[in-house]
Scaffold this active site. Structure first.
Site: not given
Ligand code: NAI
Ligand code: 3HC
Length: 709
Positions: A415, A436
């Site tokens: 994001s 996104h």
């Molecule tokens: P989150 O913290 O809920 O999930 C991230 C996941 O990635 C975790 O389950 C973690 O174990 C996993 N992970 C970490 N390293 C890894 C690896 N090397 N291989 C496989 N899995 C791995 O984060 P969230 O909120 O889902 O965000 C994910 C992405 O989406 C980020 O880039 C964030 O900026 C983006 N984003 C988030 C939004 C939101 O509202 N939460 C909205 C739009 C984009």
């Protein structure tokens, strides 16, 4: 006969075929040609009945929406319009059978209801969707539909605008017969069965109107629902008034009421805005430098990396579209947690009646949890959704580059981070792109597709097309911090915070924007998304802020107190166990204290100033985005705001709203804020230029002189 309508014969049955691709809209020339065909049929002694049918993929999708813009901008309407034609068909002494496949929407259903009988293909749909365009049925739909379908259903269809499938239309009495197999042959056969019967005129069928004692409750309930679910919109209430007129007045007088209400709606700002949205949703799919013939990479299997909030939702999006997903996380507990959340989300969809258990079971079968990249060599596309942080993103893309076969689309859900820098971790930057999604990904319609400087046209075109398959509105945006939506949201939320620091109540700020039409106020939205998200981003990017520029202080302090919003039970508001917001006097006291310490003078702030400060902050940043070419057109920004940020559709989006206010007035107000509040309000150069030229954002096209556009 014109090319738009053909008249042929099958022995004693005439066949009128409407042929105005792509959707047989009733544009200029079509009603006139149908009318001519009816005249010929009446005169032709060899013809005993007629079938009216649509060529191509559908019956008729309605009046030609482009014509409405011409009428409201003062051009004379072309053609005779629909009303005289419908009366002519209804009065035709030979039975006219309407054969419906695809859609009979708006004027299409009104045309169908003027026929004496209607037969339909099993996949057909009928509807009066005009309210979605800010208008109401204008060719007798509000008067004929209650006569066929009953008052309650007619109110629902005209006020909510949702289509009804053929099976239900048959039960309701809108259709007389379902035709399995060849529709035209079935319609002709049906016509021969009714030759000798008197042809029923819908306008004379009053039996379903004769239960007035039930009507009051129906209309009261419908108005209550419209005020709640279509808050701020005038057309649904007008549609209800028009159907009510059908229950009180003779047909012709009811039509007069409908006509007046239709015109009130048509000439309103709301209908102009909603028609802009209709065409805008289709325009965003068109990218000037990417031709329609660009080869598409078929996406029949995907890998999602990261099974967290976003990765889990994204996996559901693909599964819901029938695309198998490998869902990878770093370790077993994280993967189990991710799958558990997916199962829970699906279970609640079944509970709320959105999906059947069978649908959900099939979707779950499509999501395969994995811990390794072993099978990633077979997928067509990967969406990465791991924690936000450049080193980790680069590591993941480096690995994907090694395991994925050539031609795989490599997408990041980042994001805030640069797609170009992420792409630099691969030897195939042309395959890398941003997708996104918005949270919750399985529900939010918006998908910003972020074009890196090396992203290939094939990859972009494929993602744009894929967005449709995923039931998303894909909008192509440039690569910059926050892309379009979040970059504009920053100044919007910044102003909301400044306002409370200057003396406005928290609730007053949220209420003013809710009353403007936003789905939720900006401070309550912060609590919902989690205040800590912005706090972390601000800490990381502090070095990029203009030195000396005013910064909001309250939200960082709330975060330092552990008040992250709904998830910690407190943020701007307190939350009860049902996550209901309760005003918190402690925060109000703290705000006064912090403001005094910071030397911010306190004053009374009007709801209008609250709206102007927040919405014009969106507009000013939007103008910069447009000028920089980060958004292709103003309408792209509008569509992003309607689908991702709860901006009211009946205002057309922030840029359209600014055009409606007038860019001169917008510039004056922004200049006033600039004088009062300093450099953050520097008016965008494009805004100054357009205001000076008397032009609008809608007229601006990148690389073209506005006045010549
Ligand atoms: P989150 O913290 O809920 O999930 C991230 C996941 O990635 C975790 O389950 C973690 O174990 C996993 N992970 C970490 N390293 C890894 C690896 N090397 N291989 C496989 N899995 C791995 O984060 P969230 O909120 O889902 O965000 C994910 C992405 O989406 C980020 O880039 C964030 O900026 C983006 N984003 C988030 C939004 C939101 O509202 N939460 C909205 C739009 C984009
Ligand atoms: N008038 C003019 N153009 C129309 C149109 C209409 N009623 N309906 C669709 N189109 C155009 C679209 O703009 C698009 O053009 P483009 O290819 O240049 O972008 C093209 O037809 C194909 O449309 P879609 O891409 O939307 O095709 P889909 O297959 O996805 O959807 C549809 C088809 C469900 C019919 C959808 O187009 C739709 O909802 N159309 C509008 C239906 C409607 O609102 N009808 C009521 C009109 S108002 C009216 O009838 C007033 C009456 O009461 C007097």
């Amino acid at each position: 006969m014109s090319d738009l309508v053909q008249l042929t014969k099958n022995q004693d049955v005439a066949i009128i075929t409407i042929n105005n691709p792509p959707v047989n809209a009733l544009g200029p020339g079509v009603p006139e040609a149908i009318s001519q065909a009816i005249t010929e049929i009446i005169q032709d002694e060899g013809v005993k009945a007629a079938v009216l049918i649509g060529a191509g993929r559908t019956f008729v999708a309605g009046a030609d929406i482009k014509e409405f813009g011409k009428i409201t901008s003062g051009q004379k309407a072309r053609g005779t319009g629909l009303l005289p034609l419908l009366r002519q068909i209804e009065d035709c002494p030979k039975p006219v059978v309407i054969a419906i496949h695809g859609m009979a929407f708006g004027g299409g259903l009104e045309l169908a209801m003027s026929g004496h009988y209607r037969v339909g293909a099993p996949g057909a749909q009928v509807g009066q969707p005009e309210v979605k365009l800010g208008i109401i049925p204008g060719a007798g739909g509000t008067q004929r539909l209650p006569r066929l379908a009953g008052v309650a259903k007619a109110v629902e269809m005209c006020a909510q605008g949702n289509p009804v499938p053929a099976r239900e239309a048959l039960e309701l009495g809108i259709l007389d017969r379902m035709i399995d197999g060849d529709l035209l042959a079935g319609a002709i056969a049906f016509a021969r069965t009714v030759l000798e019967k008197p042809a029923p005129k819908t306008r004379e069928r009053n039996e379903k109107l004769r239960i007035p004692e039930q009507h009051a409750a129906i209309f009261t309930a419908a108005r209550g629902l419209a005020r709640q679910k279509q808050r701020g919109m005038m057309a649904p209430l007008a549609a209800i008034d028009a159907v009510e007129a059908a229950t009180r007045l003779p047909f012709d007088e009811g039509c007069e009421v409908e006509k007046k209400l239709f015109n009130d709606c048509l000439f309103s700002d709301q209908s102009k805005a909603l028609m802009h949205v209709f065409f805008g949703e289709r325009e965003v799919a068109k990218v000037p430098d990417i031709p329609k013939e660009t080869p598409i990479i078929p996406v029949n299997s995907v890998g999602v990396v990261g099974a967290g909030t976003m990765g889990g939702g994204i996996a559901m999006v693909f599964a819901n579209a029938g695309i198998p997903v490998l869902l990878k996380d770093a370790d077993q507990p994280a993967l189990d947690r991710g799958m558990e959340v997916i199962r829970k989300n699906y279970a609640s969809s079944v509970k709320r009646g959105r999906f059947t258990q069978q649908f959900v079971d099939e979707r779950l079968q499509l999501i395969k949890p994995v811990l390794s990249y072993d099978d990633f060599g077979n997928v067509d596309m990967v969406v990465e959704a791991v924690f936000e942080g450049m080193p980790l993103k680069k590591e993941v893309f480096g690995q994907l580059d090694r395991v994925c076969r050539p031609g795989t689309i490599l997408a990041s859900n980042t994001s805030t981070l640069s797609i170009d820098e992420i792409a630099s971790a691969t030897v195939r930057p042309e395959a890398v792109i941003g997708t996104h999604f918005f949270s919750p990904a399985n529900l939010m319609r918006l998908l910003e597709i972020v074009r890196g400087k090396a992203s290939s046209k094939e990859v972009i075109a494929s993602c744009m097309q894929l967005s449709k398959k995923l039931s998303k509105v894909g909008v192509l945006v440039g690569n910059c911090r926050g892309f379009v939506g979040n970059r504009m949201f920053g100044p919007y939320r910044r102003e909301a915070q400044f306002l409370v620091e200057e003396g406005a109540n928290i609730e007053a700020v949220d209420q003013a924007l809710y009353d403007f039409g936003m789905a939720m106020g900006p401070l309550a939205t912060g609590d919902l998304a989690g205040l800590d998200v912005g706090w972390r981003i601000r800490k990381e990017y502090r070095h990029l802020e203009k030195p000396g520029a005013r910064q909001p202080l309250a939200e960082d302090r709330l975060c330092e107190m552990g008040r992250y919003g709904q998830k910690t039970g407190a943020g701007w508001y307190k939350y009860d166990e049902n996550r209901r917001a309760i005003p918190d006097p402690e925060v109000a006291d703290l705000l006064r204290k912090w403001a005094t310490e910071a030397g911010i003078p306190q004053r009374k702030i009007s709801p209008q100033e609250i709206v102007d400060r927040c919405i014009l902050a969106l507009v000013n940043e939007g103008a910069r985005i447009l000028e920089e070419g980060i958004a292709l057109r103003a309408v792209d920004i509008d569509i992003i705001y309607l689908n991702g940020y709860g901006f009211p559709a009946y205002r057309g989006g922030p840029m359209w709203y600014a055009d409606t206010v007038g860019l001169n007035r917008v510039l004056d107000r922004i200049s006033e804020f600039h004088r009062q509040h300093g450099e953050l309000w520097e008016p965008a150069t494009l805004l100054k230029r357009l205001a000076q030229e008397g032009a609008t954002f809608a007229e601006f096209h990148q690389g073209q002189d506005v006045t010549a556009a």
